[in-house]
Write an enzyme that holds these catalytic residues in place. Structure first.
Site, PDB file in Angstrom:
ATOM      1  N   HIS A 237       0.869  -1.175   0.000  1.00 56.13           N
ATOM      2  CA  HIS A 237       0.000   0.000   0.000  1.00 56.13           C
ATOM      3  C   HIS A 237       0.903   1.222   0.000  1.00 56.13           C
ATOM      4  CE1 HIS A 237      -3.021   2.881   1.274  1.00 56.13           C
ATOM      5  NE2 HIS A 237      -3.956   1.958   1.115  1.00 56.13           N
ATOM      6  N   ARG A 258      -6.146  10.019  -0.819  1.00 49.67           N
ATOM      7  CA  ARG A 258      -5.684  10.418  -2.152  1.00 49.67           C
ATOM      8  C   ARG A 258      -6.874  10.624  -3.072  1.00 49.67           C
ATOM      9  NH1 ARG A 258      -3.108   6.287  -4.408  1.00 49.67           N
ATOM     10  NH2 ARG A 258      -3.549   4.906  -2.671  1.00 49.67           N
TER      11      ARG A 258
END
Ligand SMILES: Cc1cc2nc3c(=O)[nH]c(=O)nc-3n(C[C@H](O)[C@H](O)[C@H](O)COP(=O)(O)OP(=O)(O)OC[C@H]3O[C@@H](n4cnc5c(N)ncnc54)[C@H](O)[C@@H]3O)c2cc1C
Length: 571
Positions: A237, A258
């Site tokens: 990740h 994000r």
């Protein structure tokens, strides 16, 4: 040694284990289910750590076909298509059951429908969630239900250390457990066993999964001859928290940050994703963002602690605090303010796509041995989409239960077992107590070395030389581990448990490094700097099986495009 007999034995109390226990128990109240977990029910495993949410087709404008195509595209077309189809086609009923039977409540939109948010790699917004702490909702409600069933026996803080078969090694007969609290062994004999111990990405210096996981299920299955598949496919990740040596190191700051507009900067203040993926930038897929960050760090443009900066301050503190309270809280624990300042993050080992090869009945090649959730391979191929993990564990929790209930109808009693095998398992487990303690090294220090080496040589960016070195070093680590002596009482003996963890971690690490060496291309989460391109010759899965004491039998299996060819998905 105490012996217990049950119809179905479930190892692990994550989404897969708990849902499987519930479903098996409800299928027929006469079925006895034993649920064994290394941690505590409701407090262990990664399902409870799920932040972002759960992918499922609920909107009439979305379709199963689209979800399926997204899953194949994410998996770079080496998924087992029939398993992937089981995932997408069963997710809607599973989410309904989570709400109506289990008692979960997911966030609603202004019309009262379940709210679905965007997630990377999806052609439709289909991620169901409960704020940014979805997993706690799912696991807490599942826990309540499991404890209400009379025919489920729950054994907590007890770890399976090995599986037991009949003397031919073809059929599962039971499992040897170690009660961590008392240090006593227990043999559970069962007609069917579900391995749902949640994989084991905790072999890297920076990693996100729950602390107690060490690949136990996959390693145990391997030891009795189960075939492992796709072990090179390990997802990193991109945004793991850098928090010194604290327990928060590597814990995930979710993808939604994000998605909502967070930026990534290197130490020179450059928004580096503009160079690696000018179109999607920070919203690019996990593998691309993780690799790009890693390249920046390797290129000397990393932060003082060896990461990059995640910055949300331009979105306004109120927006960040309202929409991501769980993430704000997590960052506050290390004395930082996600809403107002840049935070140091690094790629973090997150999820193992590889694991035990299963068929559509969730059964391994060993009769009566089933696997579900992160322990099983095939659903995600070379890369898992965010939101498909918890969907997998709950969907396959239910499906494996249905299959096991069916399976045991034809099994009158647990298989006979090899007494010799049980004795050897226990002998091996207590071996460290019989060694000379003077000058013995610490298993914790050894673990740190293993994790550092895996991070450097079998991590985000790989190459043939490093992988060969890694395999050699893993053999040496194994020899060192065999010499570690343990003293003290067996009750809650943390060092002893660490030795047992490391035995499993080393198997998983070797299987990962070997498969990564053999796959001479880059695909999904597996990136080889010496073979940077994806090669259609590699529409194959790498499979491994135990061969003698310390050897892997390796074979490749061509991907069967049973539903769609890559060109059907891409065009
Ligand atoms: C930080 C984080 C965030 C995530 N966010 C998302 C997300 O937003 N969406 C998504 O889809 N997926 C997400 N995932 C992935 C998701 O958590 C997993 O895909 C899934 O929940 C795994 O479920 P499981 O039941 O297989 O295993 P787990 O939930 O990990 O449970 C494993 C269980 O096995 C037990 N166990 C381990 N060893 C033994 C043993 N030897 N004997 C007995 N019991 C044992 C453990 O104690 C635990 O109870 C996330 C993962 C992490 C780490």
């Amino acid at each position: 040694m105490e012996e217990l007999v049950t119809d179905i034995l479930i190892l692990g109390s994550g989404g897969a284990g708990l849902f499987a226990a519930l479903q098996s128990a409800d299928a027929d109240p006469r079925i006895s289910v034993t649920l064994v977990t290394k941690g505590l029910v409701g407090k262990s495993g990664c399902t409870r750590m799920v932040q972002g949410g759960y992918n499922v087709v609920l909107n009439p404008r979305d379709s199963l076909e689209l979800h399926f195509k997204d899953t194949l595209k994410g998996g770079q077309f080496i998924n087992d298509q029939e398993l992937a189809w089981l995932l997408v086609s069963n997710a809607p009923r599973t989410v309904r059951e989570l709400e109506t039977k289990v008692g979960c409540f997911f966030d609603r939109d202004e019309h009262g429908n379940i709210h679905q948010k965007p997630f990377a790699g999806q052609s439709f917004d289909r991620t169901v969630h409960r704020g940014d702490l979805t997993g706690i909702e799912i696991i807490s409600r599942l826990r309540e239900q499991v404890f209400r069933r009379q025919n489920i026996k729950v054994i907590e803080e007890c770890r399976a250390i090995d599986l037991v078969t009949n003397s031919e090694g073809t059929r599962i007969a039971g499992a040897v457990l170690l009660d961590i609290r008392t240090g006593q062994f227990l043999l559970v004999r069962a007609k069917a066993i579900l391995v749902a111990t949640g994989g084991g990405a905790r072999m890297y210096k920076i990693s996100a999964p729950s602390m107690e996981k060490s690949g136990d299920g996959v390693a145990m299955a391997y030891r009795v001859g189960a075939v492992l598949m796709d072990m090179e496919m390990l997802q990193f990740h991109p945004t793991g928290l850098l928090a010194g040596n604290s327990r928060l190191r590597g814990s995930v700051l979710e993808e939604g940050l994000r998605g909502a507009g967070a930026y990534l900067f290197n130490a020179k203040g450059e928004r580096f994703m503009e160079r690696y993926d000018p179109e999607r930038k920070e919203r690019s897929t996990r593998d691309v963002v993780a690799r790009s960050s890693y390249m920046e760090i390797l290129g000397g443009r990393g932060t003082p602690d060896g990461g990059v900066y995640l910055d949300m301050s331009h979105l306004g503190a109120e927006f960040v605090e309202t929409n991501f309270p769980g993430m704000v809280e997590r960052v506050r624990e290390i004395g930082k303010d996600l809403a107002r300042e840049p935070i140091e993050v690094s790629p973090t080992a997150h999820f193992h796509m590889g694991g035990i090869r299963i068929n559509l009945n969730c059964q391994s090649n060993i009769e009566g041995l089933f696997a579900a959730g992160e322990d099983a391979a095939g659903v995600h191929g070379a890369n898992r989409l965010g939101g498909n993990g918890v969907a997998e564990s709950t969907v396959f929790g239910i499906l494996s239960a249905e299959r096991m209930v069916d399976y045991i109808k034809d099994v009158s009693s647990p298989s006979s077992y090899s007494q010799k095998q049980v004795e050897e398992i226990i002998e091996r487990a207590i071996k460290p107590f019989k060694l000379e303690v003077n000058n013995s090294e610490s298993p914790f220090a050894l673990r740190e070395e293993i994790e550092e080496m895996m991070w450097q040589k079998v991590g985000v960016v790989r190459n043939g030389n490093h992988l060969k070195e890694a395999l050699e070093e893993l053999n040496v680590f194994e020899e060192r581990l065999e010499k570690i002596a343990i003293s003290g009482p067996k009750e809650y003996n943390v060092a002893w448990n660490e030795v047992l963890n490391l035995r499993n971690i080393l198997i998983i690490a070797k299987a990962t490094a070997l498969s990564a060496l053999l796959r001479t291309e880059s695909r999904g989460s597996h990136y080889r700097e010496d073979f940077p391109h994806t090669d259609k010759e590699w529409f194959k899965n790498i499979c491994l099986q135990k061969n003698g004491e310390n050897e892997f039998k390796v074979f490749e299996q061509p991907v069967n495009f049973t539903r769609m060819k890559p060109e059907d998905v891409l065009n």
